[in-house]
Design a protein around this motif. Structure first.
Motif, PDB file in Angstrom:
ATOM      1  N   CYS A  99       0.871  -1.247   0.109  1.00 54.06           N
ATOM      2  CA  CYS A  99      -0.080  -0.107  -0.032  1.00 54.06           C
ATOM      3  C   CYS A  99       0.817   1.319  -0.073  1.00 54.06           C
ATOM      4  O   CYS A  99       0.527   2.156  -0.586  1.00 54.06           O
ATOM      5  CB  CYS A  99      -0.971   0.079   1.134  1.00 54.06           C
ATOM      6  N   GLY A 100       2.040   1.330   0.690  1.00 52.67           N
ATOM      7  CA  GLY A 100       2.759   2.300   0.674  1.00 52.67           C
ATOM      8  C   GLY A 100       3.334   2.463  -0.826  1.00 52.67           C
ATOM      9  O   GLY A 100       3.582   3.782  -1.258  1.00 52.67           O
ATOM     10  N   ALA A 101       3.769   1.733  -1.615  1.00 49.71           N
ATOM     11  CA  ALA A 101       4.185   1.691  -3.005  1.00 49.71           C
ATOM     12  C   ALA A 101       3.185   2.335  -3.673  1.00 49.71           C
ATOM     13  O   ALA A 101       3.394   3.183  -4.412  1.00 49.71           O
ATOM     14  CB  ALA A 101       4.598   0.571  -3.398  1.00 49.71           C
ATOM     15  N   VAL A 102       1.829   2.110  -3.219  1.00 49.46           N
ATOM     16  CA  VAL A 102       0.703   2.718  -4.155  1.00 49.46           C
ATOM     17  C   VAL A 102       0.473   4.128  -3.753  1.00 49.46           C
ATOM     18  O   VAL A 102       0.310   4.864  -4.647  1.00 49.46           O
ATOM     19  CB  VAL A 102      -0.656   2.156  -4.053  1.00 49.46           C
ATOM     20  N   TYR A 103       0.792   4.587  -2.425  1.00 52.39           N
ATOM     21  CA  TYR A 103       0.699   5.879  -2.270  1.00 52.39           C
ATOM     22  C   TYR A 103       1.556   6.476  -2.721  1.00 52.39           C
ATOM     23  O   TYR A 103       1.720   7.770  -3.175  1.00 52.39           O
ATOM     24  CB  TYR A 103       1.052   5.916  -0.722  1.00 52.39           C
ATOM     25  N   ALA A 104       2.690   6.134  -2.951  1.00 53.49           N
ATOM     26  CA  ALA A 104       4.229   6.922  -3.532  1.00 53.49           C
ATOM     27  C   ALA A 104       4.017   6.960  -4.980  1.00 53.49           C
ATOM     28  O   ALA A 104       4.685   7.623  -5.605  1.00 53.49           O
ATOM     29  CB  ALA A 104       5.611   5.989  -3.103  1.00 53.49           C
ATOM     30  N   GLY A 105       2.992   6.507  -5.711  1.00 53.58           N
ATOM     31  CA  GLY A 105       2.972   6.108  -7.082  1.00 53.58           C
ATOM     32  C   GLY A 105       3.552   5.230  -7.950  1.00 53.58           C
ATOM     33  O   GLY A 105       3.801   5.145  -9.022  1.00 53.58           O
ATOM     34  N   ALA A 106       4.481   4.620  -6.889  1.00 54.69           N
ATOM     35  CA  ALA A 106       5.225   3.493  -7.481  1.00 54.69           C
ATOM     36  C   ALA A 106       4.407   2.187  -7.863  1.00 54.69           C
ATOM     37  O   ALA A 106       3.236   2.166  -7.337  1.00 54.69           O
ATOM     38  CB  ALA A 106       6.384   3.026  -6.609  1.00 54.69           C
ATOM     39  N   TRP A 107       4.931   1.191  -8.788  1.00 56.12           N
ATOM     40  CA  TRP A 107       4.292  -0.071  -8.716  1.00 56.12           C
ATOM     41  C   TRP A 107       4.753  -1.117  -7.904  1.00 56.12           C
ATOM     42  O   TRP A 107       5.741  -1.791  -8.283  1.00 56.12           O
ATOM     43  CB  TRP A 107       4.136  -0.253 -10.286  1.00 56.12           C
ATOM     44  N   PRO A 108       3.978  -1.551  -6.883  1.00 56.34           N
ATOM     45  CA  PRO A 108       4.464  -2.767  -6.206  1.00 56.34           C
ATOM     46  C   PRO A 108       4.312  -4.210  -7.111  1.00 56.34           C
ATOM     47  O   PRO A 108       3.520  -4.126  -8.022  1.00 56.34           O
ATOM     48  CB  PRO A 108       3.288  -2.946  -5.194  1.00 56.34           C
ATOM     49  N   VAL A 109       5.328  -4.777  -7.125  1.00 64.29           N
ATOM     50  CA  VAL A 109       5.497  -6.327  -7.804  1.00 64.29           C
ATOM     51  C   VAL A 109       5.641  -7.267  -6.857  1.00 64.29           C
ATOM     52  O   VAL A 109       6.859  -7.506  -6.604  1.00 64.29           O
ATOM     53  CB  VAL A 109       6.887  -5.801  -8.668  1.00 64.29           C
ATOM     54  N   PRO A 110       4.560  -7.914  -6.504  1.00 68.52           N
ATOM     55  CA  PRO A 110       4.614  -9.132  -5.627  1.00 68.52           C
ATOM     56  C   PRO A 110       5.498 -10.283  -6.363  1.00 68.52           C
ATOM     57  O   PRO A 110       4.810 -10.571  -7.278  1.00 68.52           O
ATOM     58  CB  PRO A 110       3.227  -9.377  -5.362  1.00 68.52           C
ATOM     59  N   LEU A 111       6.383 -10.815  -5.603  1.00 61.93           N
ATOM     60  CA  LEU A 111       7.365 -11.962  -6.186  1.00 61.93           C
ATOM     61  C   LEU A 111       7.055 -12.933  -5.172  1.00 61.93           C
ATOM     62  O   LEU A 111       6.970 -12.832  -3.808  1.00 61.93           O
ATOM     63  CB  LEU A 111       8.561 -11.496  -6.421  1.00 61.93           C
ATOM     64  N   PRO A 112       7.456 -14.159  -5.752  1.00 67.36           N
ATOM     65  CA  PRO A 112       7.140 -15.290  -4.747  1.00 67.36           C
ATOM     66  C   PRO A 112       7.984 -15.690  -3.596  1.00 67.36           C
ATOM     67  O   PRO A 112       9.293 -15.468  -3.744  1.00 67.36           O
ATOM     68  CB  PRO A 112       7.140 -16.647  -5.591  1.00 67.36           C
ATOM     69  N   LEU A 113       7.759 -16.488  -2.697  1.00 66.83           N
ATOM     70  CA  LEU A 113       8.469 -16.879  -1.453  1.00 66.83           C
ATOM     71  C   LEU A 113       9.416 -18.269  -2.097  1.00 66.83           C
ATOM     72  O   LEU A 113       8.735 -18.933  -3.000  1.00 66.83           O
ATOM     73  CB  LEU A 113       7.724 -17.285  -0.269  1.00 66.83           C
ATOM     74  N   PRO A 114      10.372 -18.725  -1.280  1.00 67.82           N
ATOM     75  CA  PRO A 114      10.915 -19.849  -1.993  1.00 67.82           C
ATOM     76  C   PRO A 114      10.149 -20.855  -1.548  1.00 67.82           C
ATOM     77  O   PRO A 114       9.435 -21.062  -0.510  1.00 67.82           O
ATOM     78  CB  PRO A 114      12.160 -19.944  -1.017  1.00 67.82           C
ATOM     79  N   THR A 115      10.058 -22.112  -2.290  1.00 71.62           N
ATOM     80  CA  THR A 115       9.065 -23.255  -1.792  1.00 71.62           C
ATOM     81  C   THR A 115      10.180 -24.243  -1.054  1.00 71.62           C
ATOM     82  O   THR A 115      11.426 -24.205  -0.915  1.00 71.62           O
ATOM     83  CB  THR A 115       8.746 -23.946  -3.079  1.00 71.62           C
TER      84      THR A 115
END
Length: 582
Positions: A99-115
């Motif tokens: 949500c902080g990245a969204v507030y900053a106008g940046a694009w958050p990019v969720p990436l996976p955890l190790p399996t």
């Protein structure tokens, strides 16, 4: 010695109801959605492996932490249009950073955890490839992953910080940018794409429209509460069980995905224990695991209370009616109702949902001749074989669904073809990949690549995207598996064909056909085992490995490997693998 009462902290979960009127995601931007949710008393509740409440995170606190994160990012020179890569652990810091990245106008990019499979090097390589595609300015990760994530960030030349280190940076007062509806809100990577990652760029408008349509289709009400174990790097977990809850002001109880994997029934325990839980989602395999675990227990009614579970969402992989019936049989004594099942169809390219079954209609199937599904003529000397096709519901508001033939012509009811969709929540584009975007987007229509048919306004999905391998709800691109095997000594590009096959127990498994140039029987056995280990590292599953003669894998007229034809020839016996000793 016991703790004195004055030192005991009793956690109280966020409520289901509050005086703030419910708004069904009718906001212009996700920033507005966060601001409104923070006026409620609701929020996120994180539970440990045993299902005990570990952290209560109201939306008002999420907003405060997100604003701090936004100020830190802006102070570092990260802002409008920059990518912020985030390891998507189910935890409060990720929620605040997203949500902080969204507030900053940046694009958050969720990436996976190790399996739990694959090992350190495979994870670093996968992460580095996705970072290379997203080109983020910064990667933020849990402290316990600092070693692997730091190395992946270093390979791609982006900054890397663990959550704790980032939280220590200054967060000076600074003017925040204004979000616009057509700004990109976040970048979503397919969970299966590692060798050839494609990021889906989703705008605020697309996100909010999909969340509105989803909540309206499911008739989300004032007192609804959610339980989820779905990972936040997959669209079903991120959009359906995180962003939607903010935009629709709902409280939620989370189990980490790895905790569900170890103790699946903790999911149902949590639904039973948390009064008011009415919505929870899972791919088919989640329901299957729970039904199998409970099969030897006779105390279902004593342990569980699933009577309030109104929406048992089902999606992310092919829905199997037999599995759903097995779950009903196992948990009906605990009050579970078959009508709670809510099939859906969607994909990240449409933000999340395309169709949803109206609440209460449950699993509805049609029996279709297998020859119709495959497009072949039936041998009249043999009895007809049928497959149960699940009804995946009606299109969301303002979402159009069309079934098209290969030539682009429209198909009528019960005529199988390619599923296309169009609407405000269809993706903006694939990030920095105009060619891939043009391949699937035509005049606002998205070619999903899936096969299906319409009947009376409902969508039935009959097959997957042409080459996609989907096992237990996770997508595996065949190129990834083939590429991994090609890294072994002695193989060339085009020596491997990967696809899925149905096993005797009805489950699907990855299969790999490999050109074999060794003749010694013992060497062939070793090669098969080496390939199997390599594929297991990629998929986390045992696979069928067949060694076949060189030049036996079919190719298209342009010289490309034809996986579909390879699978057909293999299943028909026209490709004959070498016989290996046990």
């Amino acid at each position: 010695m016991g703790l004195s009462l004055q030192h005991m902290t009793i956690l109280v979960p966020t409520p289901n109801d509050c005086p703030l009127p419910r708004r069904r995601a009718d906001f212009a931007t996700f920033v507005e959605a966060i601001e409104y949710a923070a006026r409620s008393e609701k929020g996120l509740n994180f539970h440990d492996m045993r299902g005990e409440l570990a952290e209560v995170y109201p939306y008002v606190r999420l907003r405060e932490d997100a604003l701090d994160c936004a100020r830190r990012l802006l102070a570092m020179g990260i802002g409008k249009g920059d990518r912020v890569a985030l390891i998507a652990d189910t935890a409060a810091p990720f929620a605040a950073l997203f949500c902080g990245a969204v507030y900053a106008g940046a694009w958050p990019v969720p990436l996976p955890l190790p399996t739990t499979f694959g090992g350190r090097e495979n994870y670093i390589e996968q992460l580095a490839l996705q970072l290379g595609s997203a080109d983020p300015t910064i990667l933020l990760y849990p402290p316990e992953l600092a070693d692997m994530c730091g190395e992946a960030a270093a390979r791609q030349g982006c900054q890397g910080f663990d959550w704790a280190s980032f939280a220590e940076r200054d967060a000076p007062e600074v003017e925040l940018p204004t979000a616009e509806p057509d700004d990109i809100c976040y970048l979503q990577y397919s969970s299966g794409s590692t060798r050839f990652p494609t990021g889906v760029a989703v705008t605020h408008r697309a996100l909010l429209h999909n969340l509105y349509g989803h909540s309206t289709s499911m008739e989300v009400g004032e007192g609804d509460r959610v339980v989820s174990w779905l990972p936040w790097y997959h669209d079903m977990g991120l959009v359906g069980c995180f962003l939607s809850l903010i935009a629709n002001q709902m409280s939620v109880d989370y189990l980490k995905t790895e905790h569900f994997a170890r103790r699946p029934l903790a999911w149902l325990d949590l639904i039973s224990r948390n009064t008011g839980t009415t919505l929870s989602y899972s791919p088919t395999f989640g329901y299957d695991i729970c039904a199998r675990r409970i099969s030897s227990q006779s105390s279902v009614a004593d342990r569980f209370d699933l009577s309030r579970w109104r929406i048992a969402g089902n999606g992310a992989d092919m829905i199997r009616p037999d599995v759903m019936q097995g779950f009903v049989n196992a948990f009906a004594p605990a009050g579970f109702k078959a009508g709670a099942f809510t099939p859906s169809y969607g994909l990240a390219e449409a933000t999340l949902a395309v169709t949803v079954m109206p609440p209460g209609e449950g699993i509805r199937v049609e029996l279709v001749e297998e020859e119709r599904l495959s497009g072949t003529r039936r041998d009249l000397r043999r009895p007809a074989r049928y497959r149960a096709i699940v009804n995946c519901g009606k299109p969301l508001p303002d979402m159009e669904v069309a079934i098209r033939a290969e030539n682009g012509g429209l198909r009528g009811d019960h005529q199988i073809g390619k599923v296309w969709c169009r609407g405000p929540s269809v993706m903006h584009s694939y990030f920095r990949n105009a060619e891939a975007t043009a391949d699937c987007m035509v005049d606002g229509w998205l070619d999903t690549g899936d096969m299906g048919y319409m009947a009376g306004g409902y969508l039935f999905i009959v097959g997957r995207a042409k080459d996609m391998i989907i096992i237990n709800g996770k997508n595996h691109w065949p190129q990834d598996i083939e590429w991994a095997v090609e890294q072994l000594p002695g193989f060339n590009h085009g020596d491997i064909a990967a696809f899925s096959v149905e096993m005797d127990n009805g489950e699907e498994a990855p299969a790999v056909l490999v050109h074999c140039r060794v003749s010694d029987p013992e060497d062939r056995l070793k090669l098969r085992d080496t390939i199997r280990d390599k594929v297991r590292a990629i998929t986390g599953m045992n696979c069928v490995v067949e060694l076949v003669p060189p030049r036996s894998l079919p190719r298209t007229s342009s010289g490309k490997l034809s996986r579909a034809k390879a699978k057909k020839l293999y299943l028909s016996g026209e490709i004959e693998p070498f016989t290996l000793a046990a």
